[in-house]
Design a protein around this motif. Structure first.
Motif, mmCIF file in Angstrom:
data_model
loop_
_atom_site.group_PDB
_atom_site.id
_atom_site.type_symbol
_atom_site.label_atom_id
_atom_site.label_comp_id
_atom_site.label_asym_id
_atom_site.label_seq_id
_atom_site.Cartn_x
_atom_site.Cartn_y
_atom_site.Cartn_z
ATOM 1 N N VAL A 1 0.839 -1.205 0.000
ATOM 2 C CA VAL A 1 0.000 0.000 0.000
ATOM 3 C C VAL A 1 0.871 1.251 0.000
ATOM 4 O O VAL A 1 0.660 2.171 -0.783
ATOM 5 C CB VAL A 1 -0.961 0.001 1.211
ATOM 6 C CG1 VAL A 1 -1.776 1.303 1.226
ATOM 7 C CG2 VAL A 1 -1.904 -1.200 1.154
ATOM 8 N N LEU A 2 1.884 1.273 0.853
ATOM 9 C CA LEU A 2 2.780 2.424 0.907
ATOM 10 C C LEU A 2 3.883 2.358 -0.144
ATOM 11 O O LEU A 2 4.569 3.349 -0.388
ATOM 12 C CB LEU A 2 3.403 2.543 2.300
ATOM 13 C CG LEU A 2 2.423 2.781 3.459
ATOM 14 C CD1 LEU A 2 3.160 2.857 4.781
ATOM 15 C CD2 LEU A 2 1.618 4.048 3.230
ATOM 16 N N GLY A 3 4.088 1.173 -0.732
ATOM 17 C CA GLY A 3 5.073 1.034 -1.800
ATOM 18 C C GLY A 3 6.502 0.898 -1.333
ATOM 19 O O GLY A 3 7.436 1.081 -2.128
ATOM 20 N N TRP A 4 6.693 0.553 -0.060
ATOM 21 C CA TRP A 4 8.051 0.369 0.470
ATOM 22 C C TRP A 4 8.452 -1.095 0.273
ATOM 23 O O TRP A 4 8.280 -1.928 1.163
ATOM 24 C CB TRP A 4 8.116 0.730 1.951
ATOM 25 C CG TRP A 4 7.704 2.157 2.246
ATOM 26 C CD1 TRP A 4 7.676 3.204 1.382
ATOM 27 C CD2 TRP A 4 7.247 2.662 3.513
ATOM 28 N NE1 TRP A 4 7.241 4.350 1.999
ATOM 29 C CE2 TRP A 4 6.976 4.054 3.317
ATOM 30 C CE3 TRP A 4 7.063 2.116 4.772
ATOM 31 C CZ2 TRP A 4 6.512 4.865 4.350
ATOM 32 C CZ3 TRP A 4 6.609 2.919 5.798
ATOM 33 C CH2 TRP A 4 6.335 4.279 5.594
ATOM 34 N N LYS A 5 8.961 -1.422 -0.855
ATOM 35 C CA LYS A 5 9.228 -2.820 -1.209
ATOM 36 C C LYS A 5 10.272 -3.479 -0.317
ATOM 37 O O LYS A 5 10.272 -4.698 -0.152
ATOM 38 C CB LYS A 5 9.683 -2.912 -2.676
ATOM 39 C CG LYS A 5 8.624 -2.461 -3.683
ATOM 40 C CD LYS A 5 7.331 -3.269 -3.530
ATOM 41 C CE LYS A 5 6.267 -2.818 -4.522
ATOM 42 N NZ LYS A 5 4.999 -3.565 -4.332
ATOM 43 N N GLU B 1 -1.244 5.629 9.167
ATOM 44 C CA GLU B 1 -2.601 6.083 9.469
ATOM 45 C C GLU B 1 -3.166 6.936 8.340
ATOM 46 O O GLU B 1 -4.376 6.956 8.106
ATOM 47 C CB GLU B 1 -2.599 6.842 10.794
ATOM 48 C CG GLU B 1 -2.216 5.943 11.978
ATOM 49 C CD GLU B 1 -2.684 6.485 13.310
ATOM 50 O OE1 GLU B 1 -2.663 7.731 13.470
ATOM 51 O OE2 GLU B 1 -3.062 5.678 14.179
ATOM 52 N N GLU B 2 -2.294 7.635 7.645
ATOM 53 C CA GLU B 2 -2.745 8.450 6.506
ATOM 54 C C GLU B 2 -3.370 7.575 5.416
ATOM 55 O O GLU B 2 -4.290 8.001 4.709
ATOM 56 C CB GLU B 2 -1.557 9.236 5.951
ATOM 57 C CG GLU B 2 -1.923 10.190 4.820
ATOM 58 C CD GLU B 2 -0.709 10.914 4.266
ATOM 59 O OE1 GLU B 2 -0.829 11.496 3.167
ATOM 60 O OE2 GLU B 2 0.353 10.884 4.920
ATOM 61 N N LYS B 3 -2.900 6.321 5.294
ATOM 62 C CA LYS B 3 -3.400 5.405 4.272
ATOM 63 C C LYS B 3 -4.469 4.443 4.793
ATOM 64 O O LYS B 3 -4.881 3.532 4.079
ATOM 65 C CB LYS B 3 -2.234 4.592 3.701
ATOM 66 C CG LYS B 3 -1.253 5.425 2.883
ATOM 67 C CD LYS B 3 -1.905 5.954 1.610
ATOM 68 C CE LYS B 3 -0.884 6.658 0.736
ATOM 69 N NZ LYS B 3 -1.490 7.137 -0.543
ATOM 70 N N TYR C 1 7.543 3.593 15.792
ATOM 71 C CA TYR C 1 6.675 4.730 16.130
ATOM 72 C C TYR C 1 6.822 5.880 15.148
ATOM 73 O O TYR C 1 5.850 6.583 14.833
ATOM 74 C CB TYR C 1 6.990 5.192 17.557
ATOM 75 C CG TYR C 1 6.257 6.427 17.992
ATOM 76 C CD1 TYR C 1 4.904 6.376 18.321
ATOM 77 C CD2 TYR C 1 6.906 7.665 18.066
ATOM 78 C CE1 TYR C 1 4.224 7.514 18.721
ATOM 79 C CE2 TYR C 1 6.244 8.808 18.466
ATOM 80 C CZ TYR C 1 4.893 8.727 18.797
ATOM 81 O OH TYR C 1 4.226 9.859 19.184
ATOM 82 N N ASP C 2 8.018 6.095 14.637
ATOM 83 C CA ASP C 2 8.275 7.240 13.746
ATOM 84 C C ASP C 2 7.507 7.138 12.432
ATOM 85 O O ASP C 2 7.290 8.156 11.762
ATOM 86 C CB ASP C 2 9.771 7.350 13.455
ATOM 87 C CG ASP C 2 10.588 7.672 14.712
ATOM 88 O OD1 ASP C 2 10.007 8.257 15.650
ATOM 89 O OD2 ASP C 2 11.783 7.315 14.754
ATOM 90 N N LEU C 3 7.107 5.927 12.032
ATOM 91 C CA LEU C 3 6.433 5.735 10.753
ATOM 92 C C LEU C 3 4.912 5.654 10.880
ATOM 93 O O LEU C 3 4.215 5.543 9.864
ATOM 94 C CB LEU C 3 6.955 4.453 10.083
ATOM 95 C CG LEU C 3 8.466 4.408 9.810
ATOM 96 C CD1 LEU C 3 8.858 3.060 9.233
ATOM 97 C CD2 LEU C 3 8.888 5.529 8.870
ATOM 98 N N VAL C 4 4.401 5.724 12.101
ATOM 99 C CA VAL C 4 2.955 5.559 12.332
ATOM 100 C C VAL C 4 2.113 6.573 11.550
ATOM 101 O O VAL C 4 1.085 6.199 10.962
ATOM 102 C CB VAL C 4 2.643 5.619 13.841
ATOM 103 C CG1 VAL C 4 1.146 5.758 14.098
ATOM 104 C CG2 VAL C 4 3.162 4.351 14.526
ATOM 105 N N PRO C 5 2.449 7.862 11.500
ATOM 106 C CA PRO C 5 1.611 8.818 10.752
ATOM 107 C C PRO C 5 1.407 8.431 9.289
ATOM 108 O O PRO C 5 0.317 8.647 8.726
ATOM 109 C CB PRO C 5 2.392 10.137 10.876
ATOM 110 C CG PRO C 5 3.179 9.984 12.142
ATOM 111 C CD PRO C 5 3.566 8.543 12.184
ATOM 112 N N GLN C 6 2.408 7.841 8.665
ATOM 113 C CA GLN C 6 2.278 7.456 7.260
ATOM 114 C C GLN C 6 1.342 6.249 7.100
ATOM 115 O O GLN C 6 0.634 6.139 6.113
ATOM 116 C CB GLN C 6 3.666 7.154 6.687
ATOM 117 C CG GLN C 6 4.579 8.392 6.696
ATOM 118 C CD GLN C 6 6.002 8.076 6.293
ATOM 119 O OE1 GLN C 6 6.272 7.784 5.135
ATOM 120 N NE2 GLN C 6 6.924 8.144 7.259
#
Length: 600
Positions: free
Chosen positions: A421-425, A501-503, A494-499
Motif C-alpha cells: 500500500v505504501l510502496g516500500w518494497k 494512518e494516513e493510508k 513509532y516514527d512511521l505511524v503517521p504514514q
C-alpha cells in the motif's frame, strides 16, 4: 491447608492437567477456595526458552512468568490468576538451594538432595499454597499440585521423595494422592462402535506398585480409558492396588473437555475428597456452577453450523504449540453457536512453490486458506515462514476476509501494508533483516540480547484506546483501556505511524506512554484487526476473549447484529446467517500466485 497431589503413571500426556483442573473446578463450585501448583522436573528455570515443538506453547502469567501450558488449563477452568511461583521446576529449586549455599545459609554442611533439595521443595509448596488468589483476603482451603512426568522418571525422584516426607508434615487428613493411570483397551476399533476390546489393568498395577515402592499410597485412582470401566475391571484394580473399588474412578474419552468435571462429579469425587480430607463441604442439590458447565458441554455437543478458521502458523505439526490460541477460538465459536472447523496452514507452504519444490503442498495450503471464513496469524519467532504469513495478511486484506493478527501477526500485517500500500518494497522487521532501508518493525530498547530467558516484554500491560470509533473497543464493552498479557521483543516503528494512518491503517490502542502500538484496525474492512499482546491467555470458556470473539462473529456473519445490540448479550442470541464462501471470495490459484509474487 489441604493438599491434593496429582501423579501420573504408564505414559505421559494422559490428562493429568485436565483432571487436576476439573477437580479444582468441582471443589470451587462447592465454595472451597482453590489454588494450583504445577511441578515440572526439567532443569530449565522456566519454559521461556523452549521450542514450541519441544514442550508446546509457553503460557504467560500476569506477573510475566513464562510457564508450562498446564497453568493455562488451571486459569481457564478455575477462573483464577496464578503467579510464576505456582510453577516449580528443578532449575528453580536447585538455583534457590545453590544461592543459599553461596550465602552461607547451610553453615558449612554438605548440601545434598536429601534433606536440602527435598526441604526446599516442601517449603516452596507450603509458601505458595498459602498465597491468596485474585485479591481474596483469606488463604486458599485446598492446593492442587500436579507432578509432571511419569512415576519412575529419574528426574522426578527428588519430588516424589519430597512428597513422601510431605504427607507426614501436612498430616493424615490434609494430604490426598490422586494417581492418574492408563487402562489400554486392546482390540478396540473406533470405526466399529459395537465392538469393544479387552481393558488391560496390568500397566496400572505396575504403576501403582512403583508408586507404593517410592512411599506414596494413592487415595484415588483415576483410570483413563477409551470407554467406561466395567465393574469387573474396577474390582480387579481395587484388589491388586489395595484401593476400595468406589475410589477407582473411570474417566473415559468424552466429546469435549467441558465434560470432564461432570464425569468426575458422576464418579462422586467431591464426597470422596470430603471424606479423605475432612473437608466441610455441603454439596447443594442444584449446583449453579455445575449447571453452567453442563449447559456449556451440551451446547458444544449440539452445534450444527460450522465456521472455518485458517490458522496460518509456523508450528502447525504440534497442536499444543497453539494450545491457548485454539482454546480461545473454541470459546468464541461456542459463544457464537458454531462448531469450529480449524484448518492448520503451514505458512512456509504459502510461499512460492519454487522455494520448496512441492507444488502439491503449495496448492493445498492456498486451497485451505481460500476456503476459510476467517484467518488467524498467531505469534512466533525466527525468519522461517514469515513471508507466508505476510502473504496470508495480504490475501485477507485484499479479499475482505475477517482477519486477526496476534503479536508477530500484527508485525506481518504492518510489513505487508508497507510493501503493497505504501510502496516500500524493502520494508521489513529488523528481526529478519537488520539492513532494511524501511525498518517498520524494530527491536525494543529494553530488550537484553545477552541473555535469552525472561528478557522480553512480559506480563500484563495496559493498552489505552485512542478513539471511540474502534470495533475492538466496542467488543471490549467500551472501556478507556484494557489490560492484557504480552510476550515480545519487537514493536512497530513509532516514527512511521503517521504514514500508516494516513493510508487507513489505524493504531487505535497505544501503551500508557503513547509510544508503543498495541492495537491496529484497518479502515474499509469488515474485520481486519491485529494486536501486539496475546489475548488468548485471558480467554475463558464462559468469557471469550474479545479479539477472538470479533473474528468468529465476523466469520460467522453475526458481527453487525451483535454491534447493533451494543455488544451486550451473548452472540448466541443473535440471528444466524449462513456461513459460506462465495465464488467471488475464493481467489483462484493463478490470482493467488500473482498476489503472492507482488507481496515479495
Amino acid at each position: 491447608m489441604k493438599y491434593v497431589l496429582i501423579t501420573g503413571g504408564v505414559i505421559s500426556g494422559i490428562g493429568k492437567g485436565v483432571v487436576a483442573s476439573s477437580i479444582g473446578t468441582l471443589l470451587k463450585s462447592c465454595g472451597t477456595r482453590v489454588t494450583s501448583i504445577k511441578i515440572d522436573p526439567y532443569i530449565n528455570i522456566d519454559a521461556g526458552t523452549f521450542s514450541p515443538y519441544e514442550h508446546g506453547e509457553v503460557f504467560v502469567l500476569d506477573d510475566g512468568g513464562e510457564v508450562d501450558l498446564d497453568l493455562g488449563n488451571y486459569e481457564r477452568f478455575l477462573d483464577v490468576t496464578l503467579h510464576k511461583d505456582n510453577n516449580i521446576t528443578t532449575g528453580k529449586i536447585y538455583q534457590s538451594v545453590i544461592n543459599k549455599e553461596r550465602a552461607g545459609d547451610y553453615l558449612g554442611k554438605t548440601v545434598q538432595v536429601v534433606p536440602h533439595i527435598t526441604d526446599a521443595i516442601q517449603g516452596w509448596v507450603e509458601r505458595v499454597a498459602r498465597v491468596p488468589v485474585d485479591g481474596d483476603e483469606q488463604e486458599p482451603d485446598v492446593c492442587i499440585i500436579e507432578l509432571g512426568g511419569t512415576i519412575g522418571d529419574i528426574e522426578g525422584m527428588p519430588f516424589v521423595e519430597a512428597f513422601r516426607q510431605f504427607q507426614f508434615r501436612a498430616g493424615k487428613h490434609n494430604f490426598c494422592n490422586v494417581h492418574v493411570s492408563l487402562v489400554p483397551q486392546i482390540g478396540h476399533n473406533p470405526s466399529l462402535p459395537h465392538t469393544t476390546g479387552e481393558q488391560k489393568t496390568k500397566p496400572t498395577q505396575a504403576s501403582i506398585r512403583e508408586l507404593r515402592g517410592l512411599g506414596l499410597v494413592p487415595d484415588l485412582i483415576v483410570c483413563r480409558s477409551v470407554s467406561p470401566l466395567t465393574k469387573a475391571v474396577k474390582e480387579k484394580i481395587s484388589m491388586f492396588c489395595h484401593v476400595e473399588s468406589e475410589r477407582v474412578l473411570s474417566v473415559n474419552d468424552v466429546t469435549s473437555i467441558y465434560r470432564v468435571p461432570l464425569l468426575l462429579n458422576d464418579n462422586n469425587v467431591i464426597n470422596l475428597l470430603a471424606e479423605i480430607l475432612k473437608l466441610p463441604i455441603e454439596t447443594p442439590r442444584r449446583n449453579r456452577n455445575l449447571v453452567k458447565w453442563k449447559d456449556l458441554a451440551d451446547r458444544y455437543d449440539r452445534l450444527l453450523k460450522e465456521v472455518t478458521i485458517a490458522l496460518v502458523g509456523k508450528y502447525t505439526q504440534l497442536e499444543d504449540s497453539y494450545a491457548s490460541v485454539i482454546k480461545a477460538l473454541r470459546h468464541s465459536a461456542l459463544d457464537c453457536n458454531h462448531k469450529l472447523n480449524l484448518k492448520y496452514v503451514d505458512s512456509e507452504d504459502l510461499e512460492l512453490s519454487t522455494q520448496h519444490d512441492d507444488p502439491v503442498r503449495y496448492h493445498e495450503a492456498w486451497s485451505q486458506l481460500c476456503s476459510s471464513n476467517g484467518v488467524l496469524v498467531p505469534g512466533g519467532f525466527g525468519l522461517r515462514g514469515v513471508e507466508g504469513k505476510i502473504l496470508a495478511c495480504q490475501w485477507a486484506r485484499k479479499t475482505k476476509k475477517p482477519f486477526l493478527g496476534i503479536c508477530l501477526g500484527l508485525q506481518c500485517a504492518v510489513i505487508e501494508f508497507s510493501r503493497n500500500v505504501l510502496g516500500w518494497k524493502d520494508a521489513h522487521s529488523t528481526e529478519f533483516n537488520s539492513s532494511t532501508t524501511k525498518p517498520v518493525v524494530i527491536e525494543m530498547p529494553e530488550h537484553n540480547p545477552g541473555q535469552m530467558g525472561g528478557t522480553m516484554r512480559l506480563g500484563k500491560r495496559r493498552t489505552v484506546f485512542q478513539t471511540e470509533n474502534s470495533i475492538l473497543r466496542k467488543l471490549y464493552q467500551n472501556p478507556k483501556y484494557v489490560e492484557e498479557r504480552h510476550r515480545h521483543r519487537y514493536e512497530v516503528n513509532y516514527d512511521l505511524v503517521p504514514q500508516f494512518e494516513e493510508k487507513g491503517m489505524k493504531f487505535v490502542g497505544h501503551d500508557v506512554d503513547g509510544k508503543r502500538m498495541e492495537i491496529m484496525e484497518l479502515e474499509d474492512h469488515p474485520y481486519y484487526v491485529a494486536v501486539q499482546y496475546h489475548p488468548e491467555y485471558l480467554s475463558r470458556p464462559m468469557k471469550p476473549s474479545p479479539p477472538y470473539l470479533g473474528l468468529l462473529l465476523a466469520a460467522s456473519g453475526k458481527m453487525q447484529n451483535y454491534l447493533a445490540r451494543g455488544c451486550r448479550n451473548s452472540p448466541k442470541f443473535s440471528t444466524d446467517s449462513d456461513v459460506s464462501t462465495s465464488d467471488e471470495e475464493i481467489v483462484d490459484f493463478a490470482s493467488a500466485k500473482e498476489g503472492a509474487t507482488s507481496g515479495l
